[in-house]
Scaffold this motif. Structure first.
Motif, mmCIF file in Angstrom:
data_model
loop_
_atom_site.group_PDB
_atom_site.id
_atom_site.type_symbol
_atom_site.label_atom_id
_atom_site.label_comp_id
_atom_site.label_asym_id
_atom_site.label_seq_id
_atom_site.Cartn_x
_atom_site.Cartn_y
_atom_site.Cartn_z
ATOM 1 N N LEU A 60 63.703 18.941 51.895
ATOM 2 C CA LEU A 60 65.042 20.656 51.137
ATOM 3 C C LEU A 60 63.795 20.826 49.797
ATOM 4 N N ALA A 61 64.046 19.610 48.260
ATOM 5 C CA ALA A 61 62.863 19.700 47.088
ATOM 6 C C ALA A 61 61.464 19.628 47.496
ATOM 7 N N ARG A 62 61.159 18.962 48.257
ATOM 8 C CA ARG A 62 59.887 19.451 48.717
ATOM 9 C C ARG A 62 59.727 20.364 49.040
ATOM 10 N N GLU A 63 59.780 21.049 49.835
ATOM 11 C CA GLU A 63 59.831 22.031 50.644
ATOM 12 C C GLU A 63 60.105 23.388 48.841
ATOM 13 N N LEU A 64 60.942 23.313 48.720
ATOM 14 C CA LEU A 64 60.976 24.422 47.517
ATOM 15 C C LEU A 64 59.817 24.752 46.120
ATOM 16 N N PHE A 65 59.777 22.638 46.721
ATOM 17 C CA PHE A 65 58.163 23.499 45.647
ATOM 18 C C PHE A 65 57.278 24.094 46.042
ATOM 19 N N LEU A 66 56.954 22.888 46.981
ATOM 20 C CA LEU A 66 55.717 23.645 47.710
ATOM 21 C C LEU A 66 55.902 25.499 47.765
ATOM 22 N N SER A 67 56.594 25.613 48.733
ATOM 23 C CA SER A 67 56.628 26.655 48.730
ATOM 24 C C SER A 67 57.073 28.120 47.650
ATOM 25 N N ARG A 68 57.751 27.738 46.714
ATOM 26 C CA ARG A 68 57.225 28.017 45.642
ATOM 27 C C ARG A 68 56.629 28.252 43.920
ATOM 28 N N TYR A 69 56.176 27.096 44.305
ATOM 29 C CA TYR A 69 55.059 26.865 43.747
ATOM 30 C C TYR A 69 53.724 27.763 44.256
ATOM 31 N N ALA A 70 53.126 27.936 45.535
ATOM 32 C CA ALA A 70 52.601 28.717 46.703
ATOM 33 C C ALA A 70 52.424 30.500 46.107
ATOM 34 N N ALA A 71 53.791 30.552 45.847
ATOM 35 C CA ALA A 71 53.875 32.448 46.135
ATOM 36 C C ALA A 71 53.215 32.750 44.822
ATOM 37 N N LEU A 72 53.616 32.035 43.339
ATOM 38 C CA LEU A 72 53.058 32.135 42.436
ATOM 39 C C LEU A 72 51.471 31.614 42.168
ATOM 40 N N ALA A 73 51.324 30.989 42.950
ATOM 41 C CA ALA A 73 50.048 30.908 43.207
ATOM 42 C C ALA A 73 48.877 31.737 43.474
ATOM 43 N N ALA A 74 49.582 32.547 44.283
ATOM 44 C CA ALA A 74 48.783 33.479 45.429
ATOM 45 C C ALA A 74 49.024 34.588 44.746
ATOM 46 N N GLU A 75 50.594 35.201 43.652
ATOM 47 C CA GLU A 75 50.467 35.755 42.587
ATOM 48 C C GLU A 75 49.433 36.122 42.039
ATOM 49 N N ILE A 76 49.042 34.977 40.827
ATOM 50 C CA ILE A 76 47.614 34.838 40.098
ATOM 51 C C ILE A 76 46.458 35.176 41.066
ATOM 52 N N ALA A 78 46.117 36.973 43.111
ATOM 53 C CA ALA A 78 45.829 38.905 43.368
ATOM 54 C C ALA A 78 45.917 39.263 42.474
ATOM 55 N N ILE A 79 46.109 38.984 41.040
ATOM 56 C CA ILE A 79 45.623 39.478 40.213
ATOM 57 C C ILE A 79 44.055 39.386 39.727
ATOM 58 N N ASP A 80 43.707 37.915 39.555
ATOM 59 C CA ASP A 80 42.345 37.751 39.497
ATOM 60 C C ASP A 80 41.769 38.313 40.679
ATOM 61 N N ALA A 81 41.604 39.006 40.894
ATOM 62 C CA ALA A 81 41.349 39.605 43.010
ATOM 63 C C ALA A 81 40.855 41.596 42.037
ATOM 64 N N THR A 82 41.904 41.539 40.721
ATOM 65 C CA THR A 82 41.979 43.043 40.875
ATOM 66 C C THR A 82 40.768 42.994 39.444
ATOM 67 N N GLU A 83 40.150 44.236 39.553
ATOM 68 C CA GLU A 83 38.770 44.767 38.887
ATOM 69 C C GLU A 83 39.708 44.997 37.392
ATOM 70 N N GLY A 84 38.832 44.228 36.227
ATOM 71 C CA GLY A 84 39.333 44.060 35.149
ATOM 72 C C GLY A 84 38.637 43.102 34.425
ATOM 73 N N GLU A 85 38.706 43.160 33.249
ATOM 74 C CA GLU A 85 38.776 41.986 32.384
ATOM 75 C C GLU A 85 39.359 41.019 31.789
ATOM 76 N N LEU A 86 38.646 39.938 31.636
ATOM 77 C CA LEU A 86 39.347 38.999 31.994
ATOM 78 C C LEU A 86 41.455 38.802 30.786
ATOM 79 N N ASP A 87 40.866 39.300 29.792
ATOM 80 C CA ASP A 87 42.047 39.627 29.302
ATOM 81 C C ASP A 87 43.086 40.523 29.503
#
Length: 196
Positions: A60-76, A78-87
């Motif tokens: 349970l502890a490992r699954e919670l960590f990996l799934s939530r960490y992956a969700a945050l990585a996926a959101e990052i 998605a931000i990276d895939a947008t147009e725009g400057e690094l700042d």
């Protein structure tokens, strides 16, 4: 692993309640300080019902960590895939992290405090790995590949350390109110790492 269908219910709601209570307890008491009985009692189910969803507290502890960490990585990513400057992208990532901290402090605390137990199990793919997602964003923006690991570590440190202080009451109020200041610090660090 999902429980088999029974009496027209798939157990999804119970599983979500188990995960929510486990996150709260793990953040508050640590994984070692939390028993399966604690989680089951918090949810209002038997220990046997909990084991139908997770084979062990460690799973349970490992699954919670990996799934939530992956969700945050996926959101990052998605931000990276947008147009725009690094700042602008870095500001969005910092705002995302600060918003997560404010909305789900138990989740943020769990990811932060228990990362050492689980990071070795995180896949290398940026879509599942926060560090790799930030590193890829920085490389795409011109940070030399040899400098990208240190740059991503320093950038993440600018976000994580204020969160640690907030967790322990050294910084009061919502962290998101400080997102612009934190983002400027991140941009300063990254600016010093770009080029040569």
């Amino acid at each position: 692993m999902n429980a088999p269908l029974r009496r027209g219910r798939d157990g999804t709601a119970t599983r979500v309640r188990i995960e929510t209570e486990a996150l709260r307890l793990f953040a508050e008491k640590g994984v070692d300080g939390t028993s399966v009985r604690d989680i089951a009692q918090g949810v209002g189910v038997s220990e046997g019902a909990l084991y139908r969803h997770f084979h062990s507290k460690e799973e349970l502890a490992r699954e919670l960590f990996l799934s939530r960490y992956a969700a945050l990585a996926a959101e990052i990513c998605a931000i990276d895939a947008t147009e725009g400057e690094l700042d602008a992208k870095l500001t969005d990532v910092v705002t995302l992290a600060c918003g997560l901290f404010d909305a789900e402090p138990a989740l943020f605390a769990y990811l932060l405090i228990h990362q050492h137990d689980h990071l070795r199990h995180v896949p290398e793919a940026p879509e599942a790995n926060v560090v790799a997602a930030v590193e890829r964003m920085l490389r795409r923006a011109g940070v030399a590949p040899a400098r990208a690991p240190l740059a991503s570590a320093m950038a993440l440190g600018c976000v994580v350390q204020p969160a640690v202080f907030a967790l322990y009451g050294r910084i009061e109020g919502p962290l998101r109110a400080r997102a612009d200041v934190i983002a400027r610090a991140v941009m300063g660090v990254i600016g010093s790492m770009r080029g040569g």
